[in-house]
Design a protein around this motif. Structure first.
Motif, PDB file in Angstrom:
ATOM      1  N   GLU A   1      20.195  -4.753  -4.038  1.00 23.45           N
ATOM      2  CA  GLU A   1      18.635  -5.155  -3.935  1.00 23.45           C
ATOM      3  C   GLU A   1      18.227  -5.782  -5.120  1.00 23.45           C
ATOM      4  O   GLU A   1      17.141  -6.486  -5.261  1.00 23.45           O
ATOM      5  CB  GLU A   1      17.689  -4.090  -3.284  1.00 23.45           C
ATOM      6  N   GLY A   2      18.809  -5.298  -6.314  1.00 23.95           N
ATOM      7  CA  GLY A   2      18.474  -5.955  -7.748  1.00 23.95           C
ATOM      8  C   GLY A   2      17.161  -5.425  -8.013  1.00 23.95           C
ATOM      9  O   GLY A   2      16.441  -6.298  -8.719  1.00 23.95           O
ATOM     10  N   ARG A   3      16.680  -4.395  -7.694  1.00 23.00           N
ATOM     11  CA  ARG A   3      15.394  -3.779  -8.145  1.00 23.00           C
ATOM     12  C   ARG A   3      15.349  -3.509  -9.859  1.00 23.00           C
ATOM     13  O   ARG A   3      14.332  -3.657 -10.429  1.00 23.00           O
ATOM     14  CB  ARG A   3      15.192  -2.333  -7.549  1.00 23.00           C
ATOM     15  N   THR A   4      16.629  -3.284 -10.236  1.00 21.55           N
ATOM     16  CA  THR A   4      16.735  -2.815 -11.784  1.00 21.55           C
ATOM     17  C   THR A   4      16.935  -4.064 -12.592  1.00 21.55           C
ATOM     18  O   THR A   4      17.049  -4.087 -13.916  1.00 21.55           O
ATOM     19  CB  THR A   4      17.570  -1.793 -12.081  1.00 21.55           C
ATOM     20  N   ASN A   5      17.153  -5.367 -11.840  1.00 17.09           N
ATOM     21  CA  ASN A   5      17.282  -6.570 -12.566  1.00 17.09           C
ATOM     22  C   ASN A   5      16.395  -6.884 -13.729  1.00 17.09           C
ATOM     23  O   ASN A   5      15.172  -6.884 -13.334  1.00 17.09           O
ATOM     24  CB  ASN A   5      17.513  -7.554 -11.608  1.00 17.09           C
ATOM     25  N   MET A   6      16.618  -6.922 -14.873  1.00 17.93           N
ATOM     26  CA  MET A   6      15.728  -7.181 -16.048  1.00 17.93           C
ATOM     27  C   MET A   6      15.015  -8.693 -16.052  1.00 17.93           C
ATOM     28  O   MET A   6      13.993  -8.614 -16.480  1.00 17.93           O
ATOM     29  CB  MET A   6      16.510  -7.118 -17.285  1.00 17.93           C
ATOM     30  N   GLN A   7      15.696  -9.598 -15.408  1.00 14.69           N
ATOM     31  CA  GLN A   7      14.976 -10.833 -15.358  1.00 14.69           C
ATOM     32  C   GLN A   7      13.978 -10.774 -14.357  1.00 14.69           C
ATOM     33  O   GLN A   7      12.888 -11.633 -14.483  1.00 14.69           O
ATOM     34  CB  GLN A   7      16.082 -12.117 -15.148  1.00 14.69           C
ATOM     35  N   GLY A   8      14.437 -10.171 -13.309  1.00  9.88           N
ATOM     36  CA  GLY A   8      13.115 -10.017 -12.127  1.00  9.88           C
ATOM     37  C   GLY A   8      12.129  -9.015 -12.672  1.00  9.88           C
ATOM     38  O   GLY A   8      11.162  -9.241 -12.384  1.00  9.88           O
ATOM     39  N   ARG A   9      12.430  -8.134 -13.528  1.00  9.36           N
ATOM     40  CA  ARG A   9      11.258  -7.057 -14.114  1.00  9.36           C
ATOM     41  C   ARG A   9      10.504  -8.262 -14.966  1.00  9.36           C
ATOM     42  O   ARG A   9       8.963  -7.958 -14.957  1.00  9.36           O
ATOM     43  CB  ARG A   9      12.060  -5.957 -14.763  1.00  9.36           C
ATOM     44  N   ALA A  10      10.859  -8.934 -15.681  1.00  7.64           N
ATOM     45  CA  ALA A  10      10.404  -9.771 -16.685  1.00  7.64           C
ATOM     46  C   ALA A  10       9.346 -10.902 -15.897  1.00  7.64           C
ATOM     47  O   ALA A  10       8.262 -11.053 -16.173  1.00  7.64           O
ATOM     48  CB  ALA A  10      11.225 -10.708 -17.517  1.00  7.64           C
ATOM     49  N   ALA A  11      10.076 -11.319 -14.796  1.00  4.66           N
ATOM     50  CA  ALA A  11       8.955 -12.061 -13.949  1.00  4.66           C
ATOM     51  C   ALA A  11       7.967 -11.545 -13.272  1.00  4.66           C
ATOM     52  O   ALA A  11       6.879 -11.978 -13.036  1.00  4.66           O
ATOM     53  CB  ALA A  11      10.128 -12.854 -12.745  1.00  4.66           C
ATOM     54  N   ASP A  12       8.271 -10.134 -12.862  1.00  5.41           N
ATOM     55  CA  ASP A  12       7.135  -9.422 -12.160  1.00  5.41           C
ATOM     56  C   ASP A  12       5.952  -9.200 -13.210  1.00  5.41           C
ATOM     57  O   ASP A  12       4.967  -9.154 -13.025  1.00  5.41           O
ATOM     58  CB  ASP A  12       7.675  -8.039 -11.787  1.00  5.41           C
ATOM     59  N   THR A  13       6.491  -8.826 -14.475  1.00  7.55           N
ATOM     60  CA  THR A  13       5.471  -8.592 -15.466  1.00  7.55           C
ATOM     61  C   THR A  13       4.520  -9.926 -15.634  1.00  7.55           C
ATOM     62  O   THR A  13       3.081  -9.607 -15.877  1.00  7.55           O
ATOM     63  CB  THR A  13       5.860  -8.308 -16.758  1.00  7.55           C
ATOM     64  N   ASP A  14       5.302 -11.048 -15.537  1.00  6.67           N
ATOM     65  CA  ASP A  14       4.082 -12.246 -15.357  1.00  6.67           C
ATOM     66  C   ASP A  14       3.944 -12.917 -14.205  1.00  6.67           C
ATOM     67  O   ASP A  14       3.147 -14.080 -14.119  1.00  6.67           O
ATOM     68  CB  ASP A  14       5.169 -13.417 -16.095  1.00  6.67           C
ATOM     69  N   ASP A  15       4.006 -12.098 -13.093  1.00  6.58           N
ATOM     70  CA  ASP A  15       3.487 -12.533 -11.848  1.00  6.58           C
ATOM     71  C   ASP A  15       4.274 -13.636 -11.490  1.00  6.58           C
ATOM     72  O   ASP A  15       3.565 -14.581 -10.757  1.00  6.58           O
ATOM     73  CB  ASP A  15       1.899 -12.332 -11.636  1.00  6.58           C
ATOM     74  N   VAL A  16       5.598 -13.814 -11.600  1.00  7.44           N
ATOM     75  CA  VAL A  16       6.143 -15.222 -11.359  1.00  7.44           C
ATOM     76  C   VAL A  16       7.200 -14.922 -10.202  1.00  7.44           C
ATOM     77  O   VAL A  16       7.854 -14.057 -10.166  1.00  7.44           O
ATOM     78  CB  VAL A  16       6.783 -15.790 -12.572  1.00  7.44           C
ATOM     79  N   GLU A  17       7.233 -15.952  -9.133  1.00  8.71           N
ATOM     80  CA  GLU A  17       8.275 -15.887  -8.080  1.00  8.71           C
ATOM     81  C   GLU A  17       9.551 -15.622  -8.685  1.00  8.71           C
ATOM     82  O   GLU A  17      10.054 -16.326  -9.645  1.00  8.71           O
ATOM     83  CB  GLU A  17       7.952 -16.898  -7.117  1.00  8.71           C
ATOM     84  N   PHE A  18      10.428 -14.539  -8.166  1.00  4.36           N
ATOM     85  CA  PHE A  18      11.732 -14.569  -8.427  1.00  4.36           C
ATOM     86  C   PHE A  18      12.377 -13.843  -6.950  1.00  4.36           C
ATOM     87  O   PHE A  18      12.069 -12.979  -6.504  1.00  4.36           O
ATOM     88  CB  PHE A  18      11.873 -13.206  -9.848  1.00  4.36           C
ATOM     89  N   LEU A  19      13.559 -14.640  -7.137  1.00  3.95           N
ATOM     90  CA  LEU A  19      14.492 -14.273  -5.911  1.00  3.95           C
ATOM     91  C   LEU A  19      16.038 -13.905  -6.435  1.00  3.95           C
ATOM     92  O   LEU A  19      16.739 -14.347  -7.411  1.00  3.95           O
ATOM     93  CB  LEU A  19      14.597 -15.433  -4.971  1.00  3.95           C
ATOM     94  N   HIS A  20      16.438 -12.790  -6.027  1.00  3.43           N
ATOM     95  CA  HIS A  20      17.671 -12.169  -6.519  1.00  3.43           C
ATOM     96  C   HIS A  20      18.403 -12.167  -4.936  1.00  3.43           C
ATOM     97  O   HIS A  20      18.524 -11.683  -4.011  1.00  3.43           O
ATOM     98  CB  HIS A  20      17.455 -10.766  -6.881  1.00  3.43           C
ATOM     99  N   VAL A  21      19.519 -13.256  -5.075  1.00  3.47           N
ATOM    100  CA  VAL A  21      20.474 -13.393  -4.151  1.00  3.47           C
ATOM    101  C   VAL A  21      21.776 -13.135  -4.061  1.00  3.47           C
ATOM    102  O   VAL A  21      22.496 -13.653  -5.055  1.00  3.47           O
ATOM    103  CB  VAL A  21      20.427 -14.847  -3.541  1.00  3.47           C
ATOM    104  N   GLU A  22      22.267 -12.075  -3.169  1.00  6.40           N
ATOM    105  CA  GLU A  22      23.808 -11.657  -3.313  1.00  6.40           C
ATOM    106  C   GLU A  22      24.557 -12.876  -2.277  1.00  6.40           C
ATOM    107  O   GLU A  22      23.776 -12.627  -1.019  1.00  6.40           O
ATOM    108  CB  GLU A  22      23.849 -10.520  -3.144  1.00  6.40           C
ATOM    109  N   PHE A  23      25.492 -13.280  -2.616  1.00  4.05           N
ATOM    110  CA  PHE A  23      26.399 -13.923  -1.566  1.00  4.05           C
ATOM    111  C   PHE A  23      27.677 -13.391  -1.244  1.00  4.05           C
ATOM    112  O   PHE A  23      28.235 -12.797  -2.265  1.00  4.05           O
ATOM    113  CB  PHE A  23      26.316 -15.423  -2.048  1.00  4.05           C
ATOM    114  N   SER A  24      28.251 -13.265  -0.119  1.00  2.00           N
ATOM    115  CA  SER A  24      29.506 -12.831   0.028  1.00  2.00           C
ATOM    116  C   SER A  24      30.595 -13.708  -0.364  1.00  2.00           C
ATOM    117  O   SER A  24      30.346 -15.039  -0.635  1.00  2.00           O
ATOM    118  CB  SER A  24      29.833 -12.934   1.777  1.00  2.00           C
ATOM    119  N   PRO A  25      31.806 -13.270  -0.510  1.00  2.00           N
ATOM    120  CA  PRO A  25      32.820 -14.036  -1.130  1.00  2.00           C
ATOM    121  C   PRO A  25      33.318 -15.263  -0.238  1.00  2.00           C
ATOM    122  O   PRO A  25      33.558 -16.403  -0.911  1.00  2.00           O
ATOM    123  CB  PRO A  25      34.165 -13.267  -0.842  1.00  2.00           C
ATOM    124  N   GLU A  26      33.049 -15.418   1.035  1.00  3.84           N
ATOM    125  CA  GLU A  26      33.184 -16.498   1.900  1.00  3.84           C
ATOM    126  C   GLU A  26      32.396 -17.860   1.391  1.00  3.84           C
ATOM    127  O   GLU A  26      32.725 -18.859   1.256  1.00  3.84           O
ATOM    128  CB  GLU A  26      32.930 -16.344   3.163  1.00  3.84           C
TER     129      GLU A  26
END
Length: 292
Positions: free
Chosen positions: A238-263
Motif C-alpha cells: 500500500e506504500g504507507r511508508t513511502n517517503m515521497q508520499g509522506r512529504a506530500a502528506d506533510t504539504d497536503d498535496v495529492e499523491f498516488l502510489h500505484v503498483e502494476f503487475s508484470p503484464e
C-alpha cells in the motif's frame, strides 16, 4: 492543495531531436545491482532540488549554472514521436565507469509545470521507466523524475529512494510537493504478491489524493484492469511508508502510489491502456494547475 509551478520556462529553441522512450531506455539499460551508487551530501541534494525549482520558475540560466556546479547538464530535447519539448536535467557521471546514480528529470517546456510522475525503482520494477514516459506524454505540464540507480546498488538500501529521505530523488520530489505539484509514483509487484489483481492503487501515507485515486481506479477498471483500492480494503504493497508520499502528506498535496503487475509493465496494449487511465487524472491536474 494544488498550485501551479510558477511561470512556464521561457526557452523557445527547438531542441535536440530524440525519442524520449529510447533515451530513457538507453539511460536505464546501464542500471544493475552490481553498479555503484554514491550517497549525496546534503548540500548536493538541496542544491539540485533548488535548481529544479528555478527551472519551474523559468530561471533557466540561473538553474543551469547551479546544476553545472553539481556536475549536471541542462538541455532542451524534442520528443520526435509527439513533437513535445522537454528540459532534460542529467547527471554528467551517467556514462562514467562509476556513476553516482543521482537520477534524471524531464520537464515539459511548453506548458506550466503542474504535476509529476515519479519512477523510484527503474529496472528493478521492470518497465516502470517506460510507463513513466507514457504517462509524461499523456498530459501537458508534467515533470518526470527517474531515479538514477538500481534499488539494490550501493550499500544497504542507500539507493532505495522510495524509502529514504537522503537522496537526490527525494529532494526533488519533496521540492515539487512543497510547490503544490501533485504526483503519481509508479511501482511494480510480482504476480504472486497480489494474485487476482492487476493494479494496487493507494494514496500512500495521506488522503489528499483520495478523489484522484477513485478516479484512477475507476478508469483502470473501465480499461479492464482488476484494481485493489487501498483506501477501501486491505491491499498488499500500500506504500504507507513511502517517503515521497509522506512529504506530500506533510504539504497536503495529492499523491498516488500505484503498483502494476508484470503484464501491465511489459508494454504493448496493457501499458497503453494503463497510461490512458492515468491520463484521466494527470489531465485534470494539468487543467487545475493552469494559472488564472
Amino acid at each position: 492543495m494544488h498550485a501551479g509551478g510558477g511561470a512556464a520556462p521561457s526557452a523557445r529553441q527547438g531542441g535536440a531531436p530524440v525519442d524520449l522512450a529510447r533515451s530513457v531506455a538507453d539511460y536505464t539499460s546501464r542500471f544493475g545491482p552490481d553498479r555503484g551508487y554514491l550517497h549525496p551530501g546534503r548540500a548536493d541534494r538541496e542544491g539540485i532540488a533548488e535548481a529544479i525549482g528555478l527551472l519551474l520558475d523559468g530561471h533557466r540560466e540561473q538553474a543551469r549554472r547551479q546544476l553545472a556546479r553539481r556536475d549536471f547538464t541542462v538541455r532542451t530535447v524534442l520528443d520526435r514521436p509527439t513533437g513535445h519539448r522537454y528540459t532534460e536535467v542529467a547527471d554528467r557521471t551517467d556514462t562514467a565507469v562509476t556513476p553516482r546514480g543521482w537520477g534524471r528529470v524531464y520537464l515539459d517546456l511548453d506548458h506550466h509545470p503542474s504535476w509529476s510522475v515519479q519512477v523510484p525503482h527503474p529496472v528493478a520494477d521492470h518497465g516502470t521507466e517506460q510507463l513513466g514516459v507514457r504517462v509524461l506524454r499523456g498530459a501537458p505540464g508534467g515533470v518526470l523524475v527517474v531515479a538514477g540507480a538500481h534499488r539494490a546498488s550501493g550499500s544497504g538500501n542507500s539507493a532505495d529512494v522510495a524509502h529514504r529521505r537522503d537522496t537526490v530523488f527525494h529532494a526533488i520530489c519533496a521540492e515539487l510537493a512543497r510547490r503544490g505539484l501533485p504526483g503519481i509514483q509508479l511501482h511494480g509487484f510480482a504476480a504472486s504478491s497480489a494474485p487476482g489483481y492487476d493494479v494496487i492503487a493507494s494514496t500512500g501515507a495521506g488522503s489528499a489524493g483520495r478523489r484522484e485515486g477513485r478516479a484512477l481506479a475507476d478508469g483502470l477498471r473501465e480499461h479492464g484492469f482488476r484494481v485493489c483500492r487501498a483506501w477501501a480494503r486491505t491491499c498488499p504493497l500500500e506504500g504507507r511508508t513511502n517517503m515521497q508520499g509522506r512529504a506530500a502528506d506533510t504539504d497536503d498535496v495529492e499523491f498516488l502510489h500505484v503498483e502494476f503487475s508484470p503484464e501491465v509493465r511489459a508494454g504493448g496494449r496493457p501499458a497503453e491502456r494503463a497510461a490512458d487511465a492515468v491520463a484521466g487524472v494527470t489531465r485534470a491536474w494539468a487543467r487545475s494547475g493552469v494559472p488564472d
